[in-house]
Design an enzyme around this catalytic site. Structure first.
Site, PDB file in Angstrom:
ATOM      1  N   HIS A   1       0.705  -1.138   0.021  1.00  0.00           N
ATOM      2  CA  HIS A   1      -0.152  -0.147  -0.155  1.00  0.00           C
ATOM      3  C   HIS A   1       0.781   1.431   0.089  1.00  0.00           C
ATOM      4  CE1 HIS A   1      -3.142   2.636   1.283  1.00  0.00           C
ATOM      5  NE2 HIS A   1      -3.921   1.930   1.270  1.00  0.00           N
TER       6      HIS A   1
ATOM      7  N   GLU B   1      -0.815   1.128  -5.256  1.00  0.00           N
ATOM      8  CA  GLU B   1      -0.798   0.010  -4.602  1.00  0.00           C
ATOM      9  C   GLU B   1      -0.559  -1.049  -5.380  1.00  0.00           C
ATOM     10  OE1 GLU B   1      -3.871  -0.316  -1.546  1.00  0.00           O
ATOM     11  OE2 GLU B   1      -4.253   1.744  -1.831  1.00  0.00           O
TER      12      GLU B   1
END
Length: 306
Positions: free
Chosen positions: A180, A280
Site C-alpha cells: 500500500h 498499490e
C-alpha cells in the site's frame, strides 16, 4: 533482484552491521539504515517501511505528520503490508472471505510483529528480510497457515520489495494482498498516474461500477479504484517522477481520500490529502491468488526514478 545482490555481503551478524542500526521510535522497534548512498527506516511491526531517501533527496515515501508508533496500531503512511486479505473482507472473493473471522480491513500483517531473518550489506546495497509465520496465533481472525517472507532491497537506484507467501497448510489457500505505497506530492491536483489508459477498473465510490480509464489518472477529490492491470506505471507530480514496476500482480489500487474522507481518518491531518497519493501493487478483487500445499507466490514492486 538488482544486479548488486550477487555481491558478497560485508556482514551478516547484528554486532557487525556497517550501515544498519536498531532504534526505538515511539513505542516500536525499527531498523534504521544509514548508507553513504541512501537512508531508510523499517519497523518490525508490520514489516513497515516508512522512509527511503537516496542521495540526500527528499523522502520518496509519504508519512503522515500525525503518524503514531504504538503496538497494535497501523502506521499511517510509508508502505503498509495488507495481508492475507486486502480491503473489506466482505468485498473479497468467497474463497478468501471464508477464511476471515473479523470485519477489520487489510489483514493482520500490518500490525503483527515480524521476525528479522537477515541483513546483507555491501558498498552498493542493503537487503533486509523479515518473516511472519501466520499460524494458530492468528486463529481468532483467520483460518489458515502460511509463511510471509518480505525482502527489501535498497540502493541508490531505488527500493525493491518482494513479498513471498507460502502455504503451509494441507489444502488450497486463497488470499489477497497489497503493498500500500504512499507517495508524496506538492499538489495532488497537478499529479497524475500514467500507464493505466484504456484499462478496466472498479470504482468503489460508484457502487463498484466497472469503468474504463480514459488517459492518465488525475485526482479531483476522493479516488478509490481497483484497476485490472499490473503493468509498469509512472507517477508524475510537480516535483518528481517515479516508476513502479510490479511482479506477480495483475491489479493496481489508486487511492486518495479527498477532503471529506480525510476528515474522518485516524492519524491523518485534514489537509494532508493534498500532499499524498497511494498507488498499490496488489492481488485484489478477481486477482486474488490460490496456493496448494507447499506452493509459493511472490508479489513485488520496484520503485525507481521515472
Amino acid at each position: 533482484m538488482s544486479e548488486s545482490s550477487n555481491k558478497p555481503p560485508l556482514s551478516l551478524s547484528p554486532g557487525q552491521w556497517s550501515f544498519t542500526r536498531w532504534n526505538t521510535i515511539g513505542q516500536l522497534e525499527a531498523l534504521e539504515v544509514h548508507h553513504p548512498l541512501f537512508e531508510a527506516t523499517l519497523f518490525m511491526q508490520g514489516a513497515h517501511l516508512t522512509r527511503f531517501i537516496p542521495n540526500n533527496e527528499p523522502d520518496w515515501l509519504w508519512l503522515s505528520p500525525a503518524a503514531r508508533f504504538e503496538p497494535g496500531r497501523p502506521i499511517r503512511g510509508g508502505i503498509p503490508v495488507c495481508w492475507p486479505w486486502f480491503g473489506d473482507p466482505a468485498r473479497n472473493a468467497p474463497e478468501v472471505r471464508k477464511r476471515v473471522k473479523t470485519p477489520s480491513p487489510h489483514g493482520f500483517a500490518r500490525t503483527a510483529l515480524w521476525k528479522l531473518e537477515d541483513v546483507r550489506e555491501n558498498a552498493h546495497e542493503v537487503e533486509i528480510s523479515l518473516s511472519l509465520d501466520a499460524n494458530d496465533d492468528f486463529a481468532d481472525v483467520w483460518n489458515g497457515h502460511a509463511l510471509a517472507l518480505l525482502t527489501y532491497s535498497f540502493s541508490v537506484r531505488g527500493c525493491q520489495l518482494a513479498l513471498t507467501t507460502t502455504n503451509l497448510r494441507i489444502g488450497p489457500l486463497a488470499f489477497s494482498q497489497a503493498l500500500h505505497t504512499y507517495l508524496p506530492t506538492t499538489d495532488i491536483t497537478r499529479s497524475r498516474v500514467l500507464g493505466l489508459g484504456y484499462r478496466h477498473y472498479m470504482d468503489t465510490l460508484k457502487d463498484w461500477e466497472y469503468c474504463t480509464q480514459d488517459g492518465p489518472v488525475y485526482f479531483e477529490g476522493e479516488t478509490d479504484r481497483i484497476y485490472e492491470s499490473g503493468e509498469p506505471l509512472t507517477i508524475v507530480t510537480p516535483s518528481a517522477s517515479r516508476k513502479l514496476t510490479a511482479v506477480g500482480s495483475d491489479s493496481t489500487v489508486v487511492w486518495n481520500p479527498g477532503p471529506d474522507k480525510a476528515a474522518k481518518l485516524s492519524d491523518f491531518p485534514g489537509s494532508a490529502w493534498q500532499t499524498m497519493l497511494c498507488v498499490e501493487t496488489a492481488n485484489a478483487a478477481s486477482d486474488y491468488r490460490v496456493l496448494n500445499e507447499g506452493q509459493s507466490h511472490t508479489l513485488g514492486v520496484l520503485i525507481g526514478r521515472g
